[in-house]
Structure formats: structure tokens, C-alpha cells
Scaffold this active site. Structure first.
Site, PDB file in Angstrom:
ATOM      1  N   LYS A  11       7.976   8.895  20.569  1.00 52.91           N
ATOM      2  CA  LYS A  11       7.053   9.957  20.968  1.00 52.91           C
ATOM      3  C   LYS A  11       7.450  11.324  20.388  1.00 52.91           C
ATOM      4  O   LYS A  11       8.561  11.495  19.874  1.00 52.91           O
ATOM      5  CB  LYS A  11       6.984  10.018  22.490  1.00 52.91           C
ATOM      6  N   PHE A  59      -2.564  11.561  35.482  1.00 53.13           N
ATOM      7  CA  PHE A  59      -1.720  12.033  34.387  1.00 53.13           C
ATOM      8  C   PHE A  59      -2.344  11.835  33.005  1.00 53.13           C
ATOM      9  O   PHE A  59      -1.749  12.222  31.993  1.00 53.13           O
ATOM     10  CB  PHE A  59      -0.352  11.333  34.422  1.00 53.13           C
ATOM     11  N   ARG A  87      12.069  -3.290  25.911  1.00 55.82           N
ATOM     12  CA  ARG A  87      11.989  -2.551  27.173  1.00 55.82           C
ATOM     13  C   ARG A  87      13.380  -2.329  27.773  1.00 55.82           C
ATOM     14  O   ARG A  87      13.646  -1.286  28.367  1.00 55.82           O
ATOM     15  CB  ARG A  87      11.052  -3.255  28.143  1.00 55.82           C
ATOM     16  N   THR A  93      11.146   4.043  32.870  1.00 63.14           N
ATOM     17  CA  THR A  93      10.166   5.040  32.425  1.00 63.14           C
ATOM     18  C   THR A  93      10.637   6.455  32.729  1.00 63.14           C
ATOM     19  O   THR A  93      10.516   7.356  31.905  1.00 63.14           O
ATOM     20  CB  THR A  93       8.806   4.775  33.096  1.00 63.14           C
ATOM     21  N   ARG A 104      15.969   6.098  26.716  1.00 64.96           N
ATOM     22  CA  ARG A 104      15.436   7.172  27.564  1.00 64.96           C
ATOM     23  C   ARG A 104      16.546   7.964  28.240  1.00 64.96           C
ATOM     24  O   ARG A 104      16.431   9.187  28.379  1.00 64.96           O
ATOM     25  CB  ARG A 104      14.449   6.600  28.567  1.00 64.96           C
ATOM     26  N   ASN A 114       9.244  11.072  27.652  1.00 57.13           N
ATOM     27  CA  ASN A 114      10.275  10.054  27.857  1.00 57.13           C
ATOM     28  C   ASN A 114      10.662   9.290  26.592  1.00 57.13           C
ATOM     29  O   ASN A 114      11.080   8.140  26.651  1.00 57.13           O
ATOM     30  CB  ASN A 114       9.874   9.099  28.980  1.00 57.13           C
ATOM     31  N   HIS A 117       7.429   4.725  23.793  1.00 55.35           N
ATOM     32  CA  HIS A 117       6.514   3.796  24.461  1.00 55.35           C
ATOM     33  C   HIS A 117       6.897   2.392  24.034  1.00 55.35           C
ATOM     34  O   HIS A 117       7.262   2.159  22.884  1.00 55.35           O
ATOM     35  CB  HIS A 117       5.067   4.065  24.028  1.00 55.35           C
TER      36      HIS A 117
END
Length: 141
Positions: A11, A59, A87, A93, A104, A114, A117
Site C-alpha cells: 500500500k 470506512f 496472511r 490487520t 504489519r 497497514n 493487502h
């Protein structure tokens, strides 16, 4: 051996920190192969379409604004259990809840910013991969 594919997006917050290489290194050390990648600035339309499942969530607008705030690095990762493996590398998250040593925990600023994705299921991974990549853009390794 059954290979899976998953979609990963680094991100804008992590791209701005110049940690793409650090994150790719973690993918590769975990056995995830990058089989497609693109560096791009998402348009509002692309971000809204990608996150359409969240359209009615409070959000949604903030998420779209964040995702178009700077460039992203989008990749397709492949390995056995790619979705779960990716993951696990990402961590929770909310970076405050993420285990030490996860992407993260190490690179994210907040639950909104964060760092990355990751697809949440094999089924969603197929949809997400197809959203950003044509089959001809995925190169087997």
C-alpha cells in the site's frame, strides 16, 4: 503439490517508506514466488471497484482515499498454501495486534495505513488476481 495464487498489494504508506524490497525479500524467504507484478497509481474507479465489497461500510471512503494517495505495488504470489502463508507474513490487520516480525508490525502505521493487502481466501484471490492481471501477464516460474 497443489499451488495456490494470492494477490498482494503493498500500500501507499509502505511504498512511501521505500520498503518494497524488504517486503519482497520476506515473500521469497517464505517460499512465495512473484509470478506477476506492477507498480501503479490506482485511479479512484479502480480502488472503488476493487474494494466494492466494502462499499456500505463506514470506512469505505477513507480506504479509497488512502489507496489513491500514492503509488502501490501489486503482485501475484504463488506457492503451496499461498493465501495462508502470505496472511501469516502480513500479520493482523491492526498493526498493534500483529506479531513481532510480521510485515504489519514492522512497517505499518495504523489499521488504516497497514502496509499491505492480502487476499483472504483462495476464491477471493482468484477474483482479485483477475481484477488487476490478465492471464497472459502471469508468468510461471
Amino acid at each position: 503439490m497443489v499451488l495456490e495464487r494470492t494477490l498482494s498489494i503493498i500500500k501507499p504508506d509502505a511504498v512511501a517508506k521505500n520498503v518494497i524490497g524488504d517486503i519482497y525479500s520476506r515473500f521469497e524467504k517464505a517460499g512465495l514466488k512473484v509470478v506477476a507484478a506492477k507498480y501503479k497509481q490506482l485511479s479512484r474507479r479502480e480502488a472503488e471497484g476493487f474494494y466494492a465489497v466494502h462499499r456500505d461500510r463506514p470506512f469505505f471512503n477513507a480506504l479509497v482515499e488512502f489507496m489513491i494517495s500514492g503509488p502501490v505495488m501489486i503482485q501475484v504470489l504463488e506457492s503451496e498454501n499461498a493465501v495462508a502463508r502470505h496472511r501469516e507474513l502480513l500479520g493482523a490487520t491492526n498493526p498493534k495486534d500483529a506479531a513481532l516480525g510480521t510485515i504489519r508490525a514492522d512497517f505499518a502505521e495504523s489499521i488504516e495505513a497497514n502496509a499491505a493487502h492480502g487476499s483472504d481466501s483462495v476464491e477471493n484471490a482468484a477474483i482479485e488476481v483477475a481484477y488487476f492481471f490478465a492471464a497472459t501477464e502471469i508468468i510461471l516460474r
